[in-house]
Structures are given as structure tokens and as C-alpha cells.
Design an enzyme around this catalytic site. Structure first.
Site, PDB file in Angstrom:
ATOM      1  N   ASP A  65     -12.962 -39.713  -3.366  1.00  0.00           N
ATOM      2  CA  ASP A  65     -12.593 -38.449  -4.000  1.00  0.00           C
ATOM      3  C   ASP A  65     -13.321 -38.284  -5.323  1.00  0.00           C
ATOM      4  O   ASP A  65     -13.113 -39.055  -6.256  1.00  0.00           O
ATOM      5  CB  ASP A  65     -11.079 -38.402  -4.230  1.00  0.00           C
ATOM      6  CG  ASP A  65     -10.320 -38.262  -2.924  1.00  0.00           C
ATOM      7  OD1 ASP A  65     -10.543 -37.252  -2.235  1.00  0.00           O
ATOM      8  OD2 ASP A  65      -9.532 -39.163  -2.584  1.00  0.00           O
ATOM      9  N   SER A 116      -8.283 -43.432   1.446  1.00  0.00           N
ATOM     10  CA  SER A 116      -8.770 -42.821   0.215  1.00  0.00           C
ATOM     11  C   SER A 116      -8.658 -43.831  -0.919  1.00  0.00           C
ATOM     12  O   SER A 116      -7.559 -44.293  -1.244  1.00  0.00           O
ATOM     13  CB  SER A 116      -7.937 -41.583  -0.130  1.00  0.00           C
ATOM     14  OG  SER A 116      -8.153 -41.253  -1.489  1.00  0.00           O
ATOM     15  N   HIS A 175     -15.683 -36.532  -0.810  1.00  0.00           N
ATOM     16  CA  HIS A 175     -14.944 -35.270  -0.919  1.00  0.00           C
ATOM     17  C   HIS A 175     -15.164 -34.733  -2.329  1.00  0.00           C
ATOM     18  O   HIS A 175     -14.609 -35.255  -3.297  1.00  0.00           O
ATOM     19  CB  HIS A 175     -13.463 -35.565  -0.633  1.00  0.00           C
ATOM     20  CG  HIS A 175     -12.551 -34.398  -0.790  1.00  0.00           C
ATOM     21  ND1 HIS A 175     -11.177 -34.548  -0.826  1.00  0.00           N
ATOM     22  CD2 HIS A 175     -12.779 -33.061  -0.904  1.00  0.00           C
ATOM     23  CE1 HIS A 175     -10.608 -33.358  -0.971  1.00  0.00           C
ATOM     24  NE2 HIS A 175     -11.560 -32.447  -1.033  1.00  0.00           N
ATOM     25  N   MET A 202     -13.818 -35.920  -8.502  1.00  0.00           N
ATOM     26  CA  MET A 202     -13.153 -34.824  -9.229  1.00  0.00           C
ATOM     27  C   MET A 202     -13.848 -34.598 -10.563  1.00  0.00           C
ATOM     28  O   MET A 202     -14.215 -35.580 -11.236  1.00  0.00           O
ATOM     29  CB  MET A 202     -11.691 -35.186  -9.480  1.00  0.00           C
ATOM     30  CG  MET A 202     -10.925 -35.515  -8.206  1.00  0.00           C
ATOM     31  SD  MET A 202      -9.191 -35.829  -8.562  1.00  0.00           S
ATOM     32  CE  MET A 202      -8.598 -36.304  -6.930  1.00  0.00           C
ATOM     33  N   HIS A 231     -12.993 -42.863   2.348  1.00  0.00           N
ATOM     34  CA  HIS A 231     -12.891 -41.546   1.709  1.00  0.00           C
ATOM     35  C   HIS A 231     -12.975 -41.707   0.192  1.00  0.00           C
ATOM     36  O   HIS A 231     -12.186 -42.431  -0.417  1.00  0.00           O
ATOM     37  CB  HIS A 231     -11.561 -40.911   2.110  1.00  0.00           C
ATOM     38  CG  HIS A 231     -11.375 -39.495   1.665  1.00  0.00           C
ATOM     39  ND1 HIS A 231     -11.883 -38.409   2.351  1.00  0.00           N
ATOM     40  CD2 HIS A 231     -10.714 -38.978   0.600  1.00  0.00           C
ATOM     41  CE1 HIS A 231     -11.533 -37.298   1.733  1.00  0.00           C
ATOM     42  NE2 HIS A 231     -10.836 -37.606   0.656  1.00  0.00           N
ATOM     43  N   MET A 264     -14.513 -32.470  -5.088  1.00  0.00           N
ATOM     44  CA  MET A 264     -13.598 -31.495  -5.694  1.00  0.00           C
ATOM     45  C   MET A 264     -14.215 -31.098  -7.027  1.00  0.00           C
ATOM     46  O   MET A 264     -13.756 -31.499  -8.106  1.00  0.00           O
ATOM     47  CB  MET A 264     -12.210 -32.127  -5.871  1.00  0.00           C
ATOM     48  CG  MET A 264     -11.445 -32.211  -4.559  1.00  0.00           C
ATOM     49  SD  MET A 264     -10.092 -33.402  -4.613  1.00  0.00           S
ATOM     50  CE  MET A 264     -11.008 -34.888  -4.253  1.00  0.00           C
ATOM     51  N   ASP A 304      -6.040 -34.224   4.724  1.00  0.00           N
ATOM     52  CA  ASP A 304      -6.061 -34.985   3.472  1.00  0.00           C
ATOM     53  C   ASP A 304      -4.857 -34.603   2.617  1.00  0.00           C
ATOM     54  O   ASP A 304      -4.731 -33.441   2.212  1.00  0.00           O
ATOM     55  CB  ASP A 304      -7.375 -34.656   2.742  1.00  0.00           C
ATOM     56  CG  ASP A 304      -7.606 -35.530   1.518  1.00  0.00           C
ATOM     57  OD1 ASP A 304      -6.764 -36.388   1.213  1.00  0.00           O
ATOM     58  OD2 ASP A 304      -8.654 -35.331   0.865  1.00  0.00           O
ATOM     59  N   MET A 334      -6.809 -29.525   3.287  1.00  0.00           N
ATOM     60  CA  MET A 334      -5.938 -30.149   2.279  1.00  0.00           C
ATOM     61  C   MET A 334      -4.482 -29.847   2.647  1.00  0.00           C
ATOM     62  O   MET A 334      -4.123 -28.685   2.886  1.00  0.00           O
ATOM     63  CB  MET A 334      -6.220 -29.591   0.883  1.00  0.00           C
ATOM     64  CG  MET A 334      -7.521 -30.027   0.239  1.00  0.00           C
ATOM     65  SD  MET A 334      -7.751 -31.813   0.053  1.00  0.00           S
ATOM     66  CE  MET A 334      -6.254 -32.339  -0.790  1.00  0.00           C
TER      67      MET A 334
HETATM   68  C1  DX5 Z   1      -6.229 -35.479  -3.370  1.00  0.00           C
HETATM   69  C2  DX5 Z   1      -7.305 -36.235  -2.650  1.00  0.00           C
HETATM   70  C3  DX5 Z   1      -6.789 -37.085  -1.560  1.00  0.00           C
HETATM   71  C4  DX5 Z   1      -5.781 -38.084  -1.986  1.00  0.00           C
HETATM   72  C5  DX5 Z   1      -4.774 -38.196  -0.906  1.00  0.00           C
HETATM   73  O1  DX5 Z   1      -6.778 -34.537  -4.222  1.00  0.00           O
HETATM   74  O2  DX5 Z   1      -8.271 -35.365  -2.079  1.00  0.00           O
HETATM   75  O3  DX5 Z   1      -7.860 -37.698  -0.836  1.00  0.00           O
HETATM   76  O4  DX5 Z   1      -6.293 -39.359  -2.239  1.00  0.00           O
HETATM   77  O5  DX5 Z   1      -3.848 -39.088  -1.323  1.00  0.00           O
HETATM   78  P1  DX5 Z   1      -2.453 -39.331  -0.611  1.00  0.00           P
HETATM   79  O6  DX5 Z   1      -2.748 -39.890   0.753  1.00  0.00           O
HETATM   80  O7  DX5 Z   1      -1.836 -40.301  -1.530  1.00  0.00           O
HETATM   81  O8  DX5 Z   1      -1.723 -38.024  -0.533  1.00  0.00           O
HETATM   82 ZN    ZN Z   2      -9.750 -36.314  -0.628  1.00  0.00          ZN
END
Ligand code: DX5
Ligand code: ZN
Length: 223
Positions: free
Chosen positions: A34, A7, A65, A36, A32, A67, A175, A136
Site C-alpha cells: 500500500d 497487505s 496499490h 499512500m 500487496h 493511493m 481490499d 475498496m
Molecule cells: C487500506 C489499504 C488496505 C489495508 C487493508 O487503505 O488499501 O490494503 O491494508 O487492511 P485490512 O485488511 O486490515 O482492512
Molecule cells: Zn490496499
């Protein structure tokens, strides 16, 4: 086959291309990303332009991903940007089937992500239409949070459910909170795509971290 999905959230956002090259050379399978929106989760990250540029820097699939609230409004942006996999949160949309259909109609892989407190049963009517489910194992919004142990039972339950469908789809992505110590047990529980941010990019040697996670996952060997 177990896949490692670094990620980028925990990487240096001013040097994303270098981060991608480093994990690709170390043997990562998927990148990956993310996304947001500051509403669905209390953080803002990157948009489609970054995905479009990352696409020119790697041959690996980009696993986006989302969010975000109202993912239907932004899915087309990420399809245009070249996202290979797109997951949306079941909690964020009123029309899960329609959104998944849009992703699949574009020839991309569609996933549904579930927050830790969201039960698997929300997938009852759509499981067969999914390429993957993203479970998650922390509350979404930031990296480096502790793994929620109850996630193991959810992974096992999803694996049993999928086995009852007698197929290898949807694949199970996990994740949040993954590290070298919990990787073997997660693989034994049934995880197949392992997202890791902190465990890779905050490690003293991120390349070595990818290699060790991959070796640990392969040694645990699936079920
Ligand atoms: C959190 C993200 C994850 C995050 C995981 O909201 O969706 O992808 O990067 O990070 P670690 O591996 O640090 O928990
Ligand atoms: Zn993620």
C-alpha cells in the site's frame, strides 16, 4: 483460482523482509503493498525504494496499490522498481486510459481501484483494458477498519458485468475489512484476489491465518 494477497500495511515496517518470507512460506499468492501519499489519503507509507528491495526478497508478484494523487507522476518510479501489478485510483487521475496504457505497455498488470462510494460505471469504457479491478471495501488510508457490507452487491454487479463480456478478465480484487468469517461469502459474491492486512498480521499466528484464509476461500470455491 482464488489468490491471497497479504497487505504489508499491518506488518512490522522494521521487519518487512521477514513478513514477506513468512506469508510466502505459508502459501500466499501475491504481496500487496500500500503506497499512500498523504494527499489522496491521510497517511504516508512507502515509496519505490521499498518496492525495489522487496523484489529481492520474494518470488511472489508485488501488487502495488497506489493511493496517490496524480499517479501518472509516480507510475514510472514503480515500474522501474519492479512492481508486477500496479493499481491506480479512478478518483485520483484525469487520464485513466493513459495511465493504464503506460502500465500495460511496460508488460505489467494494470488495475483500477475504486473507493466504496465510486460507482462501477466509471469503468464502462475501460473495463476490457484492465487486468484487475480493486474494489475498496473500506475507505482507504488505514488498516483494521470494519468491512462495508454494501460491497457485496458491488462485487456481484462487477462479476455479472464481467460475465457479460464472456471472459475471465478483469479479475476482481477486494481490499479492506476481510477476515476469516466473511471470506466464504466474499468468494461466493465473486471476489478472486483477497487482500488481508489485519486478519493476517495482527493474528496470533500469521502463518496459520494465511493457511486458514486460503482454505476458507478454496472451500467456498468461487462460483
Ligand atoms: C487500506 C489499504 C488496505 C489495508 C487493508 O487503505 O488499501 O490494503 O491494508 O487492511 P485490512 O485488511 O486490515 O482492512
Ligand atoms: Zn490496499
Amino acid at each position: 483460482m482464488i489468490q491471497i494477497a497479504p497487505s504489508l500495511l499491518s506488518s512490522d515496517f522494521t521487519r518487512l523482509a521477514e513478513a514477506v518470507r513468512l506469508v510466502e512460506e505459508a502459501g500466499a499468492d501475491v504481496i500487496h503493498v500500500d503506497v499512500m501519499d498523504g494527499h489522496f489519503v491521510p497517511n504516508l507509507t512507502v515509496g519505490p525504494r521499498v518496492v525495489e528491495l522487496l523484489k529481492t526478497k520474494t518470488a511472489l508478484p508485488l501488487d502495488v496499490h497506489l493511493m496517490v494523487d496524480r499517479p501518472d507522476e509516480v507510475i514510472p518510479w514503480f515500474l522501474d522498481a519492479g512492481a508486477d501489478w500496479i493499481s491506480i485510483h479512478a478518483e485520483a487521475t484525469r487520464h485513466l486510459h493513459r495511465d493504464v496504457s503506460v502500465i500495460r505497455a511496460a508488460g505489467r498488470k494494470a488495475g483500477v481501484a475504486l473507493n466504496p462510494a465510486t460507482p462501477l460505471v466509471v469503468l464502462q469504457e475501460i473495463l476490457r483494458d484492465l487486468d484487475y479491478v480493486l474494489l475498496m471495501c473500506v475507505d482507504p488510508g488505514r488498516g483494521s477498519q470494519p468491512f462495508i457490507e454494501a460491497s457485496h452487491e458491488k462485487i456481484r454487479a462487477l462479476r455479472r458485468w464481467r460475465n457479460d463480456l464472456s471472459g475471465d478478465r478483469p479479475r476482481i480484487e477486494i481490499d479492506g475489512g476481510l477476515n476469516l468469517a466473511n471470506t466464504p461469502s466474499l468468494v461466493r459474491s465473486g471476489a478472486e484476489i483477497l487482500v488481508a492486512g489485519n486478519a493476517i498480521f495482527n493474528a496470533p499466528d500469521p502463518s496459520d491465518a494465511v493457511r486458514r484464509l486460503k482454505a476458507a476461500a478454496e472451500e467456498a470455491g468461487g462460483r
